[in-house]
Design a protein around this motif. Structure first.
Motif, PDB file in Angstrom:
ATOM      1  N   LYS A 193     151.909  -6.003 -17.572  1.00 19.41           N
ATOM      2  CA  LYS A 193     152.550  -5.928 -16.257  1.00 19.41           C
ATOM      3  C   LYS A 193     151.497  -5.982 -15.156  1.00 19.41           C
ATOM      4  O   LYS A 193     150.527  -5.240 -15.178  1.00 19.41           O
ATOM      5  CB  LYS A 193     153.359  -4.625 -16.153  1.00 19.41           C
ATOM      6  N   GLY A 194     151.696  -6.859 -14.183  1.00 19.41           N
ATOM      7  CA  GLY A 194     150.805  -6.947 -13.034  1.00 19.41           C
ATOM      8  C   GLY A 194     149.703  -7.986 -13.214  1.00 19.41           C
ATOM      9  O   GLY A 194     149.371  -8.379 -14.324  1.00 19.41           O
ATOM     10  N   ARG A 195     149.162  -8.426 -12.080  1.00 20.17           N
ATOM     11  CA  ARG A 195     148.070  -9.412 -12.087  1.00 20.17           C
ATOM     12  C   ARG A 195     146.752  -8.700 -11.781  1.00 20.17           C
ATOM     13  O   ARG A 195     146.727  -7.685 -11.098  1.00 20.17           O
ATOM     14  CB  ARG A 195     148.308 -10.473 -11.016  1.00 20.17           C
ATOM     15  N   LYS A 196     145.648  -9.270 -12.273  1.00 19.11           N
ATOM     16  CA  LYS A 196     144.319  -8.693 -12.046  1.00 19.11           C
ATOM     17  C   LYS A 196     143.356  -9.768 -11.582  1.00 19.11           C
ATOM     18  O   LYS A 196     143.446 -10.914 -12.001  1.00 19.11           O
ATOM     19  CB  LYS A 196     143.754  -8.084 -13.331  1.00 19.11           C
ATOM     20  N   ARG A 197     142.415  -9.377 -10.751  1.00 15.61           N
ATOM     21  CA  ARG A 197     141.274 -10.232 -10.405  1.00 15.61           C
ATOM     22  C   ARG A 197     140.086  -9.717 -11.212  1.00 15.61           C
ATOM     23  O   ARG A 197     139.822  -8.528 -11.273  1.00 15.61           O
ATOM     24  CB  ARG A 197     140.976 -10.164  -8.917  1.00 15.61           C
ATOM     25  N   TRP A 198     139.383 -10.639 -11.864  1.00 14.69           N
ATOM     26  CA  TRP A 198     138.240 -10.310 -12.712  1.00 14.69           C
ATOM     27  C   TRP A 198     136.972 -10.884 -12.116  1.00 14.69           C
ATOM     28  O   TRP A 198     136.979 -11.983 -11.565  1.00 14.69           O
ATOM     29  CB  TRP A 198     138.417 -10.912 -14.101  1.00 14.69           C
ATOM     30  N   ALA A 199     135.880 -10.152 -12.271  1.00 14.41           N
ATOM     31  CA  ALA A 199     134.534 -10.660 -11.983  1.00 14.41           C
ATOM     32  C   ALA A 199     133.716 -10.453 -13.258  1.00 14.41           C
ATOM     33  O   ALA A 199     133.706  -9.358 -13.822  1.00 14.41           O
ATOM     34  CB  ALA A 199     133.892  -9.923 -10.821  1.00 14.41           C
ATOM     35  N   PHE A 200     133.076 -11.517 -13.720  1.00 11.92           N
ATOM     36  CA  PHE A 200     132.241 -11.475 -14.922  1.00 11.92           C
ATOM     37  C   PHE A 200     130.799 -11.738 -14.523  1.00 11.92           C
ATOM     38  O   PHE A 200     130.521 -12.638 -13.732  1.00 11.92           O
ATOM     39  CB  PHE A 200     132.670 -12.558 -15.930  1.00 11.92           C
ATOM     40  N   HIS A 201     129.879 -10.949 -15.074  1.00 14.87           N
ATOM     41  CA  HIS A 201     128.454 -11.093 -14.799  1.00 14.87           C
ATOM     42  C   HIS A 201     127.734 -11.282 -16.132  1.00 14.87           C
ATOM     43  O   HIS A 201     127.925 -10.494 -17.050  1.00 14.87           O
ATOM     44  CB  HIS A 201     127.909  -9.860 -14.079  1.00 14.87           C
TER      45      HIS A 201
ATOM     46  N   GLU B 190     150.187 -12.305 -14.874  1.00 14.11           N
ATOM     47  CA  GLU B 190     150.890 -11.305 -15.676  1.00 14.11           C
ATOM     48  C   GLU B 190     151.242 -11.870 -17.051  1.00 14.11           C
ATOM     49  O   GLU B 190     151.594 -13.038 -17.187  1.00 14.11           O
ATOM     50  CB  GLU B 190     152.170 -10.891 -14.944  1.00 14.11           C
ATOM     51  N   GLY B 191     151.102 -11.031 -18.082  1.00 12.32           N
ATOM     52  CA  GLY B 191     151.497 -11.400 -19.426  1.00 12.32           C
ATOM     53  C   GLY B 191     150.486 -12.228 -20.193  1.00 12.32           C
ATOM     54  O   GLY B 191     150.789 -12.739 -21.262  1.00 12.32           O
ATOM     55  N   THR B 192     149.274 -12.360 -19.675  1.00 19.10           N
ATOM     56  CA  THR B 192     148.245 -13.138 -20.365  1.00 19.10           C
ATOM     57  C   THR B 192     147.160 -12.234 -20.923  1.00 19.10           C
ATOM     58  O   THR B 192     147.094 -11.049 -20.612  1.00 19.10           O
ATOM     59  CB  THR B 192     147.612 -14.188 -19.430  1.00 19.10           C
ATOM     60  N   VAL B 193     146.287 -12.809 -21.736  1.00 23.32           N
ATOM     61  CA  VAL B 193     145.203 -12.070 -22.384  1.00 23.32           C
ATOM     62  C   VAL B 193     143.881 -12.554 -21.819  1.00 23.32           C
ATOM     63  O   VAL B 193     143.683 -13.746 -21.616  1.00 23.32           O
ATOM     64  CB  VAL B 193     145.234 -12.311 -23.912  1.00 23.32           C
ATOM     65  N   MET B 194     142.962 -11.630 -21.571  1.00 21.94           N
ATOM     66  CA  MET B 194     141.622 -11.976 -21.105  1.00 21.94           C
ATOM     67  C   MET B 194     140.628 -11.580 -22.189  1.00 21.94           C
ATOM     68  O   MET B 194     140.682 -10.467 -22.721  1.00 21.94           O
ATOM     69  CB  MET B 194     141.290 -11.237 -19.807  1.00 21.94           C
ATOM     70  N   TRP B 195     139.714 -12.479 -22.510  1.00 23.06           N
ATOM     71  CA  TRP B 195     138.666 -12.220 -23.492  1.00 23.06           C
ATOM     72  C   TRP B 195     137.352 -12.107 -22.746  1.00 23.06           C
ATOM     73  O   TRP B 195     137.015 -12.962 -21.923  1.00 23.06           O
ATOM     74  CB  TRP B 195     138.609 -13.358 -24.511  1.00 23.06           C
TER      75      TRP B 195
ATOM     76  N   VAL C 105     146.258  -3.334 -21.557  1.00 22.46           N
ATOM     77  CA  VAL C 105     145.787  -2.779 -22.824  1.00 22.46           C
ATOM     78  C   VAL C 105     144.412  -3.346 -23.088  1.00 22.46           C
ATOM     79  O   VAL C 105     144.197  -4.549 -22.974  1.00 22.46           O
ATOM     80  CB  VAL C 105     146.738  -3.155 -23.988  1.00 22.46           C
ATOM     81  N   GLY C 106     143.448  -2.494 -23.412  1.00 25.33           N
ATOM     82  CA  GLY C 106     142.103  -2.934 -23.734  1.00 25.33           C
ATOM     83  C   GLY C 106     141.774  -2.608 -25.179  1.00 25.33           C
ATOM     84  O   GLY C 106     142.349  -1.701 -25.772  1.00 25.33           O
ATOM     85  N   ALA C 107     140.861  -3.363 -25.738  1.00 22.92           N
ATOM     86  CA  ALA C 107     140.456  -3.131 -27.118  1.00 22.92           C
ATOM     87  C   ALA C 107     139.000  -3.514 -27.286  1.00 22.92           C
ATOM     88  O   ALA C 107     138.468  -4.330 -26.534  1.00 22.92           O
ATOM     89  CB  ALA C 107     141.325  -3.940 -28.072  1.00 22.92           C
ATOM     90  N   LEU C 108     138.370  -2.926 -28.270  1.00 29.96           N
ATOM     91  CA  LEU C 108     136.985  -3.226 -28.610  1.00 29.96           C
ATOM     92  C   LEU C 108     136.931  -3.477 -30.104  1.00 29.96           C
ATOM     93  O   LEU C 108     137.426  -2.675 -30.892  1.00 29.96           O
ATOM     94  CB  LEU C 108     136.074  -2.054 -28.238  1.00 29.96           C
ATOM     95  N   SER C 109     136.349  -4.579 -30.496  1.00 30.84           N
ATOM     96  CA  SER C 109     136.195  -4.886 -31.906  1.00 30.84           C
ATOM     97  C   SER C 109     135.149  -3.943 -32.499  1.00 30.84           C
ATOM     98  O   SER C 109     134.104  -3.708 -31.896  1.00 30.84           O
ATOM     99  CB  SER C 109     135.746  -6.340 -32.077  1.00 30.84           C
TER     100      SER C 109
END
Length: 81
Positions: free
Chosen positions: A2-10, A43-48, A67-71
């Motif tokens: 649920k909801g949208r996010k803005r991501w910054a990757f470094h 919304e509803g997508t997965v970010m890797w 939801v977050g996860a760590l391998s």
């Protein structure tokens, strides 16, 4: 979810990057590093997030659930140099 996010990757390095998101709740990026990447997640997508990359998020909607996860595989390895 649920909801949208803005991501910054470094990219991986030995220095912790300064946060990009300075003005909340608009998620406006005042200064962006030349080697950083930003994107908006629908919304509803997965970010890797690639191994060793720094990341930060900002909610674009008033309400957000994620939801977050760590391998566990290689979870204790240091980030790549």
């Amino acid at each position: 979810i649920k909801g949208r996010k803005r991501w910054a990757f470094h990219p991986p390095n030995t220095n912790i990057p300064m946060p990009d998101f300075k003005s909340r709740p608009s998620c406006h990026i005042e200064k962006q590093f030349t080697d950083s990447v930003t994107c908006d997640q629908p919304e509803g997508t997965v970010m890797w997030v690639p191994d060793g990359w720094w990341h930060e998020t900002c909610n674009l909607d008033g309400f957000s659930v994620g939801v977050g996860a760590l391998s566990h595989e290689r979870a204790d390895d240091p980030p790549p140099a």
